[in-house]
Design a protein around this motif. Structure first.
Motif, PDB file in Angstrom:
ATOM      1  N   ASP A   9      46.491  36.351  38.628  1.00 23.32           N
ATOM      2  CA  ASP A   9      45.610  37.202  37.824  1.00 23.32           C
ATOM      3  C   ASP A   9      44.140  36.763  37.836  1.00 23.32           C
ATOM      4  OD1 ASP A   9      46.199  34.900  36.392  1.00 23.32           O
ATOM      5  OD2 ASP A   9      46.218  35.913  34.462  1.00 23.32           O
ATOM      6  N   VAL A  10      43.799  35.679  38.527  1.00 24.85           N
ATOM      7  CA  VAL A  10      42.405  35.234  38.628  1.00 24.85           C
ATOM      8  C   VAL A  10      41.670  36.172  39.572  1.00 24.85           C
ATOM      9  CG1 VAL A  10      40.911  33.392  39.495  1.00 24.85           C
ATOM     10  CG2 VAL A  10      42.867  32.837  38.059  1.00 24.85           C
ATOM     11  N   ARG A  11      40.511  36.672  39.131  1.00 31.30           N
ATOM     12  CA  ARG A  11      39.739  37.629  39.925  1.00 31.30           C
ATOM     13  C   ARG A  11      38.454  37.028  40.500  1.00 31.30           C
ATOM     14  NH1 ARG A  11      43.883  39.876  39.189  1.00 31.30           N
ATOM     15  NH2 ARG A  11      44.291  41.949  38.426  1.00 31.30           N
ATOM     16  N   ARG A  12      37.924  35.991  39.837  1.00 32.00           N
ATOM     17  CA  ARG A  12      36.665  35.381  40.271  1.00 32.00           C
ATOM     18  C   ARG A  12      36.822  33.876  40.308  1.00 32.00           C
ATOM     19  NH1 ARG A  12      34.436  38.985  35.725  1.00 32.00           N
ATOM     20  NH2 ARG A  12      36.391  38.860  35.484  1.00 32.00           N
ATOM     21  N   VAL A  13      36.274  33.246  41.353  1.00 33.04           N
ATOM     22  CA  VAL A  13      36.377  31.797  41.456  1.00 33.04           C
ATOM     23  C   VAL A  13      35.117  31.235  42.110  1.00 33.04           C
ATOM     24  CG1 VAL A  13      37.613  31.846  43.666  1.00 33.04           C
ATOM     25  CG2 VAL A  13      37.879  29.883  42.176  1.00 33.04           C
ATOM     26  N   GLY A  36      31.962  24.520  53.826  1.00 30.89           N
ATOM     27  CA  GLY A  36      32.169  25.957  53.699  1.00 30.89           C
ATOM     28  C   GLY A  36      33.583  26.333  54.081  1.00 30.89           C
ATOM     29  N   PHE A  37      33.904  27.591  53.885  1.00 34.86           N
ATOM     30  CA  PHE A  37      35.238  28.101  54.201  1.00 34.86           C
ATOM     31  C   PHE A  37      35.457  28.200  55.701  1.00 34.86           C
ATOM     32  CE2 PHE A  37      35.352  29.457  49.862  1.00 34.86           C
ATOM     33  CZ  PHE A  37      36.696  29.553  49.560  1.00 34.86           C
ATOM     34  N   MET A  38      36.694  27.946  56.107  1.00 40.02           N
ATOM     35  CA  MET A  38      37.133  28.181  57.481  1.00 40.02           C
ATOM     36  C   MET A  38      37.845  29.536  57.485  1.00 40.02           C
ATOM     37  SD  MET A  38      36.125  25.408  58.840  1.00 40.02           S
ATOM     38  CE  MET A  38      36.887  24.447  60.094  1.00 40.02           C
ATOM     39  N   VAL A  39      38.101  30.068  58.644  1.00 42.22           N
ATOM     40  CA  VAL A  39      38.729  31.383  58.777  1.00 42.22           C
ATOM     41  C   VAL A  39      40.090  31.424  58.098  1.00 42.22           C
ATOM     42  CG1 VAL A  39      39.627  33.069  60.422  1.00 42.22           C
ATOM     43  CG2 VAL A  39      37.475  31.923  60.879  1.00 42.22           C
ATOM     44  N   ASP A  40      40.907  30.384  58.275  1.00 42.70           N
ATOM     45  CA  ASP A  40      42.245  30.399  57.669  1.00 42.70           C
ATOM     46  C   ASP A  40      42.177  30.406  56.149  1.00 42.70           C
ATOM     47  OD1 ASP A  40      41.323  27.772  57.663  1.00 42.70           O
ATOM     48  OD2 ASP A  40      43.277  26.901  58.114  1.00 42.70           O
ATOM     49  N   GLY A  41      41.168  29.764  55.566  1.00 45.10           N
ATOM     50  CA  GLY A  41      40.989  29.792  54.118  1.00 45.10           C
ATOM     51  C   GLY A  41      40.639  31.183  53.625  1.00 45.10           C
ATOM     52  N   ALA A  42      39.789  31.871  54.360  1.00 42.42           N
ATOM     53  CA  ALA A  42      39.419  33.242  54.005  1.00 42.42           C
ATOM     54  C   ALA A  42      40.627  34.171  54.084  1.00 42.42           C
ATOM     55  CB  ALA A  42      38.315  33.742  54.930  1.00 42.42           C
ATOM     56  N   LYS A  43      41.395  34.034  55.157  1.00 41.79           N
ATOM     57  CA  LYS A  43      42.604  34.863  55.306  1.00 41.79           C
ATOM     58  C   LYS A  43      43.583  34.612  54.171  1.00 41.79           C
ATOM     59  CE  LYS A  43      42.595  35.454  60.294  1.00 41.79           C
ATOM     60  NZ  LYS A  43      43.249  35.117  61.566  1.00 41.79           N
ATOM     61  N   TRP A  44      43.742  33.347  53.799  1.00 43.72           N
ATOM     62  CA  TRP A  44      44.671  33.016  52.725  1.00 43.72           C
ATOM     63  C   TRP A  44      44.231  33.662  51.419  1.00 43.72           C
ATOM     64  CZ3 TRP A  44      45.192  30.932  47.963  1.00 43.72           C
ATOM     65  CH2 TRP A  44      46.501  30.621  47.567  1.00 43.72           C
ATOM     66  N   LEU A  45      42.929  33.599  51.111  1.00 44.98           N
ATOM     67  CA  LEU A  45      42.420  34.230  49.883  1.00 44.98           C
ATOM     68  C   LEU A  45      42.704  35.728  49.871  1.00 44.98           C
ATOM     69  CD1 LEU A  45      38.919  32.683  49.140  1.00 44.98           C
ATOM     70  CD2 LEU A  45      40.992  32.476  47.782  1.00 44.98           C
ATOM     71  N   VAL A  46      42.419  36.403  50.981  1.00 43.36           N
ATOM     72  CA  VAL A  46      42.609  37.851  51.070  1.00 43.36           C
ATOM     73  C   VAL A  46      44.079  38.223  50.932  1.00 43.36           C
ATOM     74  CG1 VAL A  46      42.451  39.836  52.645  1.00 43.36           C
ATOM     75  CG2 VAL A  46      40.516  38.270  52.403  1.00 43.36           C
ATOM     76  N   GLU A  47      44.951  37.462  51.573  1.00 46.30           N
ATOM     77  CA  GLU A  47      46.365  37.814  51.629  1.00 46.30           C
ATOM     78  C   GLU A  47      47.201  37.334  50.444  1.00 46.30           C
ATOM     79  OE1 GLU A  47      47.536  36.177  55.395  1.00 46.30           O
ATOM     80  OE2 GLU A  47      46.369  37.656  56.524  1.00 46.30           O
ATOM     81  N   ASN A  48      46.740  36.307  49.715  1.00 50.26           N
ATOM     82  CA  ASN A  48      47.601  35.678  48.707  1.00 50.26           C
ATOM     83  C   ASN A  48      47.048  35.639  47.290  1.00 50.26           C
ATOM     84  OD1 ASN A  48      49.867  34.546  50.449  1.00 50.26           O
ATOM     85  ND2 ASN A  48      48.030  33.830  51.494  1.00 50.26           N
ATOM     86  N   THR A  49      45.878  36.200  47.069  1.00 47.46           N
ATOM     87  CA  THR A  49      45.319  36.177  45.716  1.00 47.46           C
ATOM     88  C   THR A  49      44.790  37.557  45.354  1.00 47.46           C
ATOM     89  OG1 THR A  49      43.020  35.646  46.302  1.00 47.46           O
ATOM     90  CG2 THR A  49      44.548  33.784  46.077  1.00 47.46           C
ATOM     91  N   ASP A  50      44.406  37.700  44.101  1.00 52.66           N
ATOM     92  CA  ASP A  50      43.768  38.929  43.624  1.00 52.66           C
ATOM     93  C   ASP A  50      42.263  38.720  43.443  1.00 52.66           C
ATOM     94  OD1 ASP A  50      46.202  40.304  43.488  1.00 52.66           O
ATOM     95  OD2 ASP A  50      46.618  39.524  41.492  1.00 52.66           O
ATOM     96  N   ILE A  51      41.711  37.711  44.069  1.00 52.43           N
ATOM     97  CA  ILE A  51      40.301  37.362  43.906  1.00 52.43           C
ATOM     98  C   ILE A  51      39.412  38.471  44.463  1.00 52.43           C
ATOM     99  CG2 ILE A  51      38.500  35.784  44.710  1.00 52.43           C
ATOM    100  CD1 ILE A  51      40.536  33.535  44.376  1.00 52.43           C
ATOM    101  N   LYS A  52      38.383  38.806  43.679  1.00 52.24           N
ATOM    102  CA  LYS A  52      37.419  39.841  44.067  1.00 52.24           C
ATOM    103  C   LYS A  52      36.014  39.275  44.224  1.00 52.24           C
ATOM    104  CE  LYS A  52      40.527  42.997  43.832  1.00 52.24           C
ATOM    105  NZ  LYS A  52      41.262  43.203  45.055  1.00 52.24           N
ATOM    106  N   LEU A  53      35.802  38.006  43.779  1.00 52.28           N
ATOM    107  CA  LEU A  53      34.488  37.376  43.874  1.00 52.28           C
ATOM    108  C   LEU A  53      34.684  35.885  44.150  1.00 52.28           C
ATOM    109  CD1 LEU A  53      31.425  37.921  41.698  1.00 52.28           C
ATOM    110  CD2 LEU A  53      32.286  35.610  41.936  1.00 52.28           C
TER     111      LEU A  53
END
Length: 119
Positions: A9-13, A36-53
């Protein structure tokens, strides 16, 4: 990223990194060795969280060598806002209320903002 256990349920981090300890935001020259973020970290955020920011301390959220690929991952989802250049010195980890106040720039794709954290 998985080891951070970001609740669904976390939307911003905001991520505090060694960029703060190294005081990179106060250097006159751009430092390509920032954290900074690596590509795999970005993919994980998009695919496994509800983060919007997602926010970080320095001028780019993506690791220097992965900048283009990282931004493609986030822009593809078109739902995650990036906040760069944060000053988190002395801000302890925790849950906060966040207010972002953008400067309205007509015809622009980005804007400076004030981020206000309230505990």
């Amino acid at each position: 990223m998985k080891s951070l256990y970001i609740p669904k349920d976390v939307r911003r981090v905001f991520f505090g990194t060694l960029n703060t300890d190294r005081k990179l935001m106060f250097k006159k020259e751009f430092d390509t060795s920032y954290v900074g973020f690596m590509v795999d970290g970005a993919k994980w955020l998009v695919e496994n969280t509800d983060i919007k920011l997602v926010g970080v301390v320095y001028l780019s959220i993506a690791a220097y060598v992965h900048s283009v690929q990282y931004h493609h991952v986030l822009l593809k989802s078109r739902e995650i806002i990036r906040v760069e250049g944060l000053k988190l010195d002395g801000v302890p980890a925790g849950i906060y209320s966040l207010n972002c106040l953008p400067l309205r720039l007509v015809g622009s794709e980005a804007s400076p903002i004030w981020c206000i954290l309230i505990r």
